[in-house]
Design an enzyme around this catalytic site. Structure first.
Site, PDB file in Angstrom:
ATOM      1  N   ARG A  23      38.008  48.315  47.243  1.00  8.49           N
ATOM      2  CA  ARG A  23      38.425  47.230  46.338  1.00  8.49           C
ATOM      3  C   ARG A  23      38.328  47.717  44.895  1.00  8.49           C
ATOM      4  O   ARG A  23      37.225  48.012  44.408  1.00  8.49           O
ATOM      5  CB  ARG A  23      37.500  46.009  46.499  1.00  8.49           C
TER       6      ARG A  23
ATOM      7  N   GLU B  21      38.168  46.358  42.190  1.00  4.51           N
ATOM      8  CA  GLU B  21      37.781  45.255  41.310  1.00  4.51           C
ATOM      9  C   GLU B  21      36.810  45.755  40.255  1.00  4.51           C
ATOM     10  O   GLU B  21      35.810  46.386  40.592  1.00  4.51           O
ATOM     11  CB  GLU B  21      37.050  44.174  42.108  1.00  4.51           C
TER      12      GLU B  21
ATOM     13  N   ARG C 274      26.466  42.133  43.901  1.00  8.16           N
ATOM     14  CA  ARG C 274      26.958  42.125  45.282  1.00  8.16           C
ATOM     15  C   ARG C 274      28.353  42.705  45.470  1.00  8.16           C
ATOM     16  O   ARG C 274      28.935  42.564  46.540  1.00  8.16           O
ATOM     17  CB  ARG C 274      26.892  40.715  45.852  1.00  8.16           C
ATOM     18  N   HIS C 275      28.890  43.355  44.447  1.00  7.07           N
ATOM     19  CA  HIS C 275      30.202  43.973  44.590  1.00  7.07           C
ATOM     20  C   HIS C 275      30.096  45.497  44.557  1.00  7.07           C
ATOM     21  O   HIS C 275      29.422  46.064  43.714  1.00  7.07           O
ATOM     22  CB  HIS C 275      31.143  43.519  43.476  1.00  7.07           C
TER      23      HIS C 275
ATOM     24  N   GLU D 123      27.959  34.668  50.807  1.00  7.33           N
ATOM     25  CA  GLU D 123      29.008  34.902  51.787  1.00  7.33           C
ATOM     26  C   GLU D 123      28.893  36.309  52.355  1.00  7.33           C
ATOM     27  O   GLU D 123      28.785  37.280  51.610  1.00  7.33           O
ATOM     28  CB  GLU D 123      30.374  34.732  51.087  1.00  7.33           C
TER      29      GLU D 123
ATOM     30  N   SER E 233      34.323  36.441  55.821  1.00  8.63           N
ATOM     31  CA  SER E 233      35.434  35.566  55.537  1.00  8.63           C
ATOM     32  C   SER E 233      36.421  35.760  56.675  1.00  8.63           C
ATOM     33  O   SER E 233      36.686  36.894  57.089  1.00  8.63           O
ATOM     34  CB  SER E 233      36.041  35.986  54.200  1.00  8.63           C
TER      35      SER E 233
ATOM     36  N   ARG F 265      26.024  43.813  52.515  1.00 10.16           N
ATOM     37  CA  ARG F 265      25.535  42.456  52.218  1.00 10.16           C
ATOM     38  C   ARG F 265      24.649  41.921  53.327  1.00 10.16           C
ATOM     39  O   ARG F 265      23.632  41.281  53.070  1.00 10.16           O
ATOM     40  CB  ARG F 265      26.712  41.503  52.022  1.00 10.16           C
TER      41      ARG F 265
END
Lengths: 505, 505
Positions: A277, A279, A285-286, A428, A431, A479
Site C-alpha cells: 500500500r 499510502e 498501525r499502517h 480493525e 475487512s 495487526r
C-alpha cells in the site's frame, strides 16, 4: 593480538579476547580455552550440544557441551560469572581458578565481548540457592573449557537488558530503555531479546494456526501474483514497478485473484503473502508492506456462511495461541503488561446500525452512512467490551457508500451492503464482504464509482462463465499479533517494517 | 426474453435460457425450473446441498439437492442428459418428461449454457450400467427441479474436454487440444479442468508438507520484506519500484533476511513467499515472479547438518504427496503420462567432481570449474537415474567461482565451496550453501566479486555481533510441482504466471 594457535580437541584456535596476554607455555589450562578458527565445516566432531532449556536438576553432575551467547559476564577475584543465553533461555556459568581453569583462562573468559557465541564444556551443578535473573534457576554450569565460536565487536549498538525493560520501570527509576528507531536500525540485536523472540514465535504460530484450521475446513492454499498489469482498485496508493520496457504495479491485495480462483471452482481458498500500500500514512498501525492472511469462499445461499467460517478461524487461532504459546504471551507481558485477550463463542456479531446507536448513546454525533473514524472504532471497542465482555467482534452490514465497488448491496436496504469488519481490542483487523458475482451488476457498480471499465475488463470477464456467490476477507497479520498481545505499534510485530520513511534494514 | 417470474420454494426466478418460450400457464412444472434471481443473501433456506463425490449407491432412492456446473448436456426426444460437475467429480443427471418435468422443463434444461451453475433437486438412482465418463459411475440423478444460479455466456473461450485431452491423442486422432496461451489468457476456465484442479491441490499440499515438516523440526516461520532499499546481489536482474519520492527494489530472494534472523538467534527459520527476477529469459522453467520455499539454519560444526535437514524435508514432501495426493497424481497422469517419482532414503549426495566425471565418461567436455549447462544437468540426471535409480539427488561442493560472493569456500580445496544444488528429474530445484558468517572474510569475498561495499554494509554489519555458522537454500515451488508431476512447463504449475511477455491475467 593473536598468539600462536593452540590445538586441542576442538578446532584450531588463538587467544584474541585476552589482551593482557600471558605466555601460553606457563598456562596449565592453555588447551582449555581460546578463539576457535572460523567454522568452515572442517570436521564433523562427535560432540553433542545440549540445549540450555534442557539443563535442569536431572542433569546434575553430568558433563555437557553447550553453545550459547555471552549475555553478561562479571569477574570477581579468581572467578568469573557468565550468563549464557540461548533464545529465551539462559543459565549461569562459573569459570573459577582450579583444576580445570587457570587464572589466564578466567581472565580470558571475563574478557570475551558480550553477545559473542561460545562453546562451553562444563559440569552441571545444583545451585545452592535459586539463581535470579536466569531461566534455569536450579542449576549452574561449572566451566571446564570455553572456546569463542564467533566474536562480537566490543560496542553493542543497544543493550539487550535495556531493550526488554518495561517503559514504566525505565521512567520511574531513570533506567535506560531503547527507542524504536534504535531498535529498528539495529534489528538483528533487537530481535534477540526475549520479548522479540516471543513475539515472532507467536506470529509464526498465528500463521500456522490460520492454515491448519483452514486446511482442516477443506480450503486450498493458492499463490497469487504480486506484480500486476493494472491497478485494480482505482489506481490510488499503488506502487509502480518498471517491468522490462513497460511498467506494472504491486498488488494492493490478492482479492481479484482469490475471486478468480472461486470462479475456477476451487470453492474455498486462502493465501498468505505480502500486500503493498503506497499510502503516506505514518501511524502506529499502517505499513507500506504487510502480510495478508486472505480467505475467499463460495457459499450456498447467505454470506453469513462465510462470516461464520472466518470468525471460527479467528477463534481457533485465539484458542491455539492460549494453548501453545502461553510462555511467549507471558514473556511479552513482562515487558508490556496487558489484559488477557477475551473472546466469545460463537463470535459476537453486531450490525453497523447497532454500533452507531451505541456510539450515539455515548455522545458521538454521526450520520447513518458515515464511516467509523479511528477514535470512534476504539470507543466502540470499549463500549462493546463493557457490554459484552469480548475483545473480538464483528460489525456487519456497513453502509454501501463506504465500501469498494465490488461489494454486494444489501437485498433489503440498498443503502447497506453485505459487508463486515472484524475488530480486536477496538481496532480493525479484517475487512470483508460478499462480492458481486454478476458481471452486469459489477459493471454498473464500477461505473457508479467512476472506474475505467477497460482497466478491469479481465476482472469482470471472470464472472461471465458461471460464478458462484462468494465472500471473503483479508486479515493483517501484524495487526493481529499486535492486538492479541496488547502492543501499541505495528512495527513491533513486523520483523523488518516498511513505512514511508523506513526501507532498511 | 424473461417471462414473468414464478415464485416457488427457491428464490425469485425467470426463464431466460429457454428462448422458444411456452406460456408458463400451460406448464404443470412451471414452479420446478427457471433462472434464480442473483443470490444476494436474501434468505437462509433450510436446504442441505450434497457433494457430488458423496453421491454413491448408498444414497440410492434418496432425494437430494446438488449444486454443480453443467459440464455437458444432450437432449434426446423427451429426455435431456446432463453431466453435472463439481471440481474433479461429476455425475449424470436425467431430466425426462413425466410427473415432475414438463416438455418445457426438459427444453429449458437442454438450453442451459455449458458451465452455468445450477441447483438441482433429484432422486439418486442406481445406474443400469456403469456410466462411462463420469466419476460417479454407479448412480445417476433423476431431476425433479432445476434452477440456474449463475448463467454462463453461450460461447466458451475454450472447451474443458479439449483442455484435458492428452496431446498424443489430439495429434493421433486429429482432435482439438488447447494451446498454452489460450489456456493462460482464459485461466479462470482452464483452472476448472480436472488436471488443473489436481495440479494446484497438490501444490497446496507441497506447501503444507514443507511447513508441517519444518515446524515439527523446530523451525520458525518468518516474513521477510519484498521491497528493499538496495539490490542485494549486485544489482543485475532486479525490478525497480518507485517508493514515494525515491526508488527501491523487489527482493530477488529472502536470503539476506533469513540470515539476519539467524544472527538474531532464531536458529532455524523458513519462509514461503514471492521472489522476483527481472531476467529476460523465455524458457520452460523461468518466471519473473515465483514462489520460494526458503530455509536457513544455524548448525554446530558442519553444513551437512543442514543439507541433511533440507534433503529430509524434500523426502517428507515426496512421501506425503504419495500418501495424500494419489488421486491428484493419477488425474494429472491421465493427461500427462509420466513415470512415478523415485527417491532414496537417505538422499543420494554426489560431489560436483563426481558429477563432472560421470559426464566426461559420457563424452561431455568440460573444465573442473565450469558450471553445469542446462543440457548437461539433464544428461547428468539421466546418468544418475540409470546408475542409482533415483529422480532426486544432491550435488555438493560446487566450484567457488560459479557461486555468489557470500558462499563459504571449502576448507581444504579453496577452488571449491561448501555449496550444493538439489535436482528433481535432472533439473535444479534448490540452490544452497554454507554462508560466510565472518564479516572480514565476507568483506574480502565481496571485494573479490567487485561488489560495492557501501551497498551491502548493513548486510555485513549483521555479522559483527556474534554470528553462528549457518547454511540454507531456496526451493522453487513451481519447479518442484512441475518436476514431481513430470510436466514440461513451469507455467502449468503457476496459477497466474509472470514472464517477460506475460503480466495478465
Amino acid at each position: 593480538m593473536p598468539s600462536a594457535a593452540g590445538r586441542g580437541q576442538g578446532p584450531e584456535r588463538d587467544r584474541r579476547p585476552d589482551s593482557g596476554e600471558q605466555p601460553a607455555a606457563d598456562d596449565y589450562a592453555k588447551e582449555r580455552y581460546g578463539v576457535s578458527s572460523m567454522i568452515q565445516s572442517q570436521e564433523k566432531p562427535d560432540r553433542v550440544l545440549i540445549r540450555i532449556k534442557d539443563l535442569t536438576e536431572e542433569k546434575a553432575d553430568e558433563v555437557v557441551w553447550v553453545r550459547g551467547r555471552i549475555h553478561t559476564s562479571r569477574a570477581k577475584g579468581k572467578q568469573c560469572f557468565l550468563v549464557l543465553r540461548q533464545q529465551q533461555f539462559n543459565i549461569q556459568a562459573l569459570v573459577a581458578v582450579g583444576q580445570h581453569a587457570s587464572k589466564q583462562m578466567v581472565k580470558f573468559a571475563a574478557n570475551i565481548n558480550k553477545e559473542s557465541i561460545v562453546d562451553v564444556e562444563g559440569v552441571v551443578r545444583k545451585a545452592h540457592q535459586k539463581i535470579g535473573g536466569c531461566t534455569q534457576q536450579d542449576v549452574e554450569l561449572h566451566v571446564q573449557r570455553i572456546y569463542v565460536i564467533s566474536l562480537a565487536e566490543p560496542r553493542l549498538p543497544l543493550q539487550l537488558d535495556d531493550a526488554v525493560r518495561p517503559e514504566v520501570e525505565g521512567e520511574e527509576d531513570g533506567r535506560a530503555t531503547v527507542n524504536q528507531d534504535t531498535r529498528l536500525d539495529n534489528r538483528v540485536i533487537d530481535l534477540r531479546t526475549s520479548t522479540s523472540q516471543a513475539v515472532f514465535c507467536l506470529q509464526s504460530g498465528i500463521c500456522q494456526l490460520f492454515r491448519e484450521t483452514l486446511i482442516r475446513k477443506g480450503f486450498v492454499e493458492i499463490q497469487t501474483p504480486k506484480i500486476i498489469s493494472a491497478a485494480s482498485e482505482g489506481g490510488a496508493n499503488v506502487f509502480t514497478v518498471s517491468y522490462f520496457k513497460s511498467s506494472a504495479y504491486l498488488a494492493q491485495s490478492p482479492q481479484l485473484y482469490k475471486q478468480m480462483c472461486i470462479c475456477a471452482d476451487f470453492e474455498k481458498v486462502f493465501c498468505v503473502g505480502p500486500v503493498f500500500r503506497a499510502e503516506d500514512s505514518n501511524t502506529h498501525r499502517h505499513l507500506t508492506e504487510f502480510v495478508g492472511l486472505d480467505i475467499e469462499m463460495a457459499f450456498n445461499y447467505h454470506y453469513h456462511e462465510v462470516v461464520d467460517e472466518i470468525a471460527d478461524t479467528m477463534v481457533q487461532i485465539f484458542k491455539g495461541l492460549q494453548e501453545r504459546f502461553q510462555t511467549e504471551i507471558q514473556t511479552v507481558n513482562k515487558q508490556f503488561p496487558c489484559e488477557p485477550f477475551k473472546f466469545l463463542e460463537p463470535t459476537l456479531r453486531l450490525e453497523y446500525r447497532e454500533g452507531v446507536a451505541m456510539l450515539r448513546e455515548a455522545g458521538v454525533e454521526m450520520g447513518d452512512e458515515d464511516d467509523l473514524s479511528t477514535p470512534n472504532e476504539k470507543l466502540l471497542g470499549r463500549l462493546v467490551k463493557e457490554k459484552y465482555d469480548t475483545d473480538f467482534y464483528i460489525l456487519d452490514k456497513y453502509p454501501l457508500a463506504v465500501r469498494p465497488f465490488y461489494t454486494m448491496p444489501d437485498p433489503v436496504n440498498p443503502k447497506n451492503s453485505n459487508s463486515y469488519d472484524m475488530f480486536m481490542r477496538g481496532e480493525e483487523i479484517l475487512s470483508g464482504a460478499q462480492r458481486i458475482h454478476d458481471p452486469q451488476l459489477l459493471t454498473e457498480r464500477a461505473q457508479h464509482h467512476g472506474i475505467d471499465l477497460e482497466k478491469i475488463k479481465a476482472y469482470i470477464d471472470s464472472f461471465r462463465f458461471g460464478a458462484p456467490p462468494h465472500a471473503g476477507g483479508g486479515i493483517g497479520l501484524e495487526r493481529v499479533t499486535m492486538l492479541y498481545l496488547g502492543l501499541h505499534n505495528v512495527r513491533q510485530t513486523s520483523m523488518f517494517p516498511r513505512d514511508p520513511k523506513r526501507l532498511t534494514p
